[in-house]
Design a protein around this motif. Sequence first.
Motif, PDB file in Angstrom:
ATOM      1  N   TYR A 169      38.513 -31.183  -5.778  1.00 17.87           N
ATOM      2  CA  TYR A 169      39.139 -30.329  -4.766  1.00 17.87           C
ATOM      3  C   TYR A 169      40.609 -30.683  -4.560  1.00 17.87           C
ATOM      4  CZ  TYR A 169      34.304 -29.173  -4.133  1.00 17.87           C
ATOM      5  OH  TYR A 169      33.029 -28.772  -4.377  1.00 17.87           O
ATOM      6  N   GLN A 183      43.573 -28.149  -5.347  1.00 19.35           N
ATOM      7  CA  GLN A 183      44.451 -27.757  -4.243  1.00 19.35           C
ATOM      8  C   GLN A 183      45.910 -27.842  -4.655  1.00 19.35           C
ATOM      9  OE1 GLN A 183      44.292 -30.180  -0.750  1.00 19.35           O
ATOM     10  NE2 GLN A 183      45.415 -28.663   0.442  1.00 19.35           N
ATOM     11  N   ARG A 226      41.499 -16.153   4.420  1.00 25.08           N
ATOM     12  CA  ARG A 226      40.376 -17.071   4.174  1.00 25.08           C
ATOM     13  C   ARG A 226      40.911 -18.462   3.918  1.00 25.08           C
ATOM     14  NH1 ARG A 226      35.465 -14.705   0.780  1.00 25.08           N
ATOM     15  NH2 ARG A 226      34.705 -16.679   1.580  1.00 25.08           N
ATOM     16  N   ASN A 239      41.653 -22.006   2.467  1.00 23.33           N
ATOM     17  CA  ASN A 239      41.670 -22.517   1.097  1.00 23.33           C
ATOM     18  C   ASN A 239      40.439 -23.377   0.841  1.00 23.33           C
ATOM     19  OD1 ASN A 239      42.104 -24.512  -0.999  1.00 23.33           O
ATOM     20  ND2 ASN A 239      44.146 -23.634  -1.167  1.00 23.33           N
ATOM     21  N   LEU A 240      39.647 -22.895  -0.111  1.00 20.48           N
ATOM     22  CA  LEU A 240      38.373 -23.535  -0.420  1.00 20.48           C
ATOM     23  C   LEU A 240      38.527 -25.007  -0.773  1.00 20.48           C
ATOM     24  CD1 LEU A 240      35.368 -22.681  -0.981  1.00 20.48           C
ATOM     25  CD2 LEU A 240      36.031 -22.625  -3.383  1.00 20.48           C
ATOM     26  N   TYR A 241      39.564 -25.314  -1.505  1.00 22.12           N
ATOM     27  CA  TYR A 241      39.719 -26.683  -2.000  1.00 22.12           C
ATOM     28  C   TYR A 241      40.192 -27.624  -0.905  1.00 22.12           C
ATOM     29  CZ  TYR A 241      39.126 -24.196  -6.316  1.00 22.12           C
ATOM     30  OH  TYR A 241      38.612 -23.398  -7.291  1.00 22.12           O
ATOM     31  N   ALA A 242      41.088 -27.141  -0.082  1.00 20.49           N
ATOM     32  CA  ALA A 242      41.544 -27.947   1.042  1.00 20.49           C
ATOM     33  C   ALA A 242      40.372 -28.208   1.984  1.00 20.49           C
ATOM     34  CB  ALA A 242      42.678 -27.246   1.778  1.00 20.49           C
ATOM     35  N   ASN A 292      37.112 -28.266   1.289  1.00 21.18           N
ATOM     36  CA  ASN A 292      36.130 -29.191   0.725  1.00 21.18           C
ATOM     37  C   ASN A 292      36.669 -30.596   0.529  1.00 21.18           C
ATOM     38  OD1 ASN A 292      33.768 -27.645   0.562  1.00 21.18           O
ATOM     39  ND2 ASN A 292      34.581 -26.543  -1.206  1.00 21.18           N
TER      40      ASN A 292
END
Lengths: 342, 342
Positions: A55, A59, B51, B53-56, B58
């Motif tokens: 992740y 990022q 939405r 940020n998915l990576y931030a 997780n």
Amino acid sequence: MVGHKIRNMEEFSAICGVSRPTVSKYFNEPTSVRASTRQKIETALKKYDFRPNLYAVNQNRRITKNIGIVVPYVADPFFSEVARKLERCCIEAGFSPSTFSSHGSPDHEVEILEILRSMRPAGVLMAPIGRATHKKKLEAFCKEIPTVLVDSNLEGIGATFIGSNNFQSVPLMVEYLCRTGEPPCFFEMPPVNPNANKRRAAYTQAMEELGHTPHIIRVEGEDWEFEDIGYKGGLKLLGSGDLPSRTILCSNDRLAIGLMAAAYELEIKVGITPDCTLRIAGHDDHPFARYTCPSLTTISQDYDAITERSVDTLVDLIEHGRTKRDREATLYEGRLIMRSSA
Amino acid sequence: MVGHKIRNMEEFSAICGVSRPTVSKYFNEPTSVRASTRQKIETALKKYDFRPNLYAVNQNRRITKNIGIVVPYVADPFFSEVARKLERCCIEAGFSPSTFSSHGSPDHEVEILEILRSMRPAGVLMAPIGRATHKKKLEAFCKEIPTVLVDSNLEGIGATFIGSNNFQSVPLMVEYLCRTGEPPCFFEMPPVNPNANKRRAAYTQAMEELGHTPHIIRVEGEDWEFEDIGYKGGLKLLGSGDLPSRTILCSNDRLAIGLMAAAYELEIKVGITPDCTLRIAGHDDHPFARYTCPSLTTISQDYDAITERSVDTLVDLIEHGRTKRDREATLYEGRLIMRSSA
DNA sequence: ATTGTATTTTTACGCGCGTAAAATTATGCA
DNA sequence: TGCATAATTTTACGCGCGTAAAAATACAAT
């Protein structure tokens, strides 16, 4: 693989005896660091097996190394095969594929687009559901993320399209059937995607060119349960007695599988031997087409070429921006697979 | 959905008129912020569709909301169905499933474990390849990440196991076959997983209890191409003439599909009508079992119960730590599906 | 109106890593 | 050996967000 767990790259780089950014460079491209440095890192790697946090990596990278793969219905062995091959090509190209199945539902397909957006993939390989696809949303998605359409073409959407040439494959089959017996009628799948319509049109055209009258049999049904649709439609059609031809070309193999089950139940013998009264042919070379009773004569799509070209094109798109041949579809030819059913 | 693109939560929170952490709280649990605040956020959300940020997300969460799903071979419709149902259950439970297929390769299965590790999932639902699975590595993996085994049990590995009770389902079929005709011989799949061995043992036991002599027919083949294995083994077996019984129970449906293709080719009529000389039964209620010629009599596994229970158990494990009933397998009963082949 | 408590919001910090720019080291050549 | 240049490594900063602790606010009871 001994010692305590490594918490992060900082810690790992300390063990290696190099700086963290150097380790970072190594993971992005091992050859970009000096051989002696690489040696140090790889020695430590053998001992402690560290992997950068996925992740944190994603990022910070400008673009991720992810590729999204979307198929309309993974329970359809045709698409599970396509998905499998696409995955392998992506891995070989150094990307991480994530596969999704729309399960035949346009709403779910849209949800997948949302999930994909939040994954920020470098690109997407998309086999859309087709007619029911929410085109506006897909179009907006494609503007944001490089997307190659596969199998089912939606005019004007996506960077390009790669699939089979129905106008070559269907006439090939029609010609074969006409040459070896009664000209076929066409047992048509519900028009869930453009292939359905193209195959019908190709059939009609081919029949007319050969001087025969085309006969289309449209079966009822809305979703992706093609075997069921073929079976029920088959019972009705074969039971009614007004069959336009004793040779039936189905617009795909799954429909043919259902139709053959209906014929069996009605004790109609299918095949090319003299004792048979019906010939049935399919399209796609479904993985199980070999094991139907009788084995199914069909058209084999060039899976390998389609999947390899799709990934190549997408990678090209990702790495060098817009492809030269914008929205110019690439179509591969099908091969006639002669088995026992027609 | 108007206005310029929102870059991050900071920017979005400014538009809402609340602080960024409050927005963060909202996305984790909408009800955890005051109604008036929620209103502000949701109004802005309608207008700007942002939405996180998915990576931030997780990277910073203690544990992710991801669940990994691994099936041995997604091109097998049985498993694509299982995967589909598991996915749906995960989503309903508020998790994000990621599905992987080992494609029958133990090496690929290990690679998937590596990928999963780097995804830091909250838990994993794993249908292992079975015998060929690299058990040491899987065991190490399960110690790190809560994992529930599905379909194929590997003794002692994973938090628990959920699947079908072969010792109930196979005797059910054996009893039925004995009651309605000649006692069956057993056409056995290659022992790729524990189910293969359990089904054989269950067959032997059931036959002996009914006072019959069991006959096992072992077919050659190593991989997951069961139709092909059944077909080739069938040609050899049925052609040889030394068949121990005119009733054949196959250890799974895919094998039966291949066997039926062989019988058809050898002009041996399969079914329960008087003109038939062979009965064939399967196990699993494969999605296409309905459409074989004749339709296949088989055992239906309780897909829904298995998948729902698997996800429930895993979620319980994730949210409340170790489950009470450690490594106590949950087995569901199969149902006899009577069709035309036996 | 006042005080105490429960709830919500904000401040402040850190997660693990990519990456540009600066500093260092290696390499080639006279 | 000395210097210029190329290759490599290190310094320094920021990505977008979760979350503990601090501050502010709402609410209820006096």
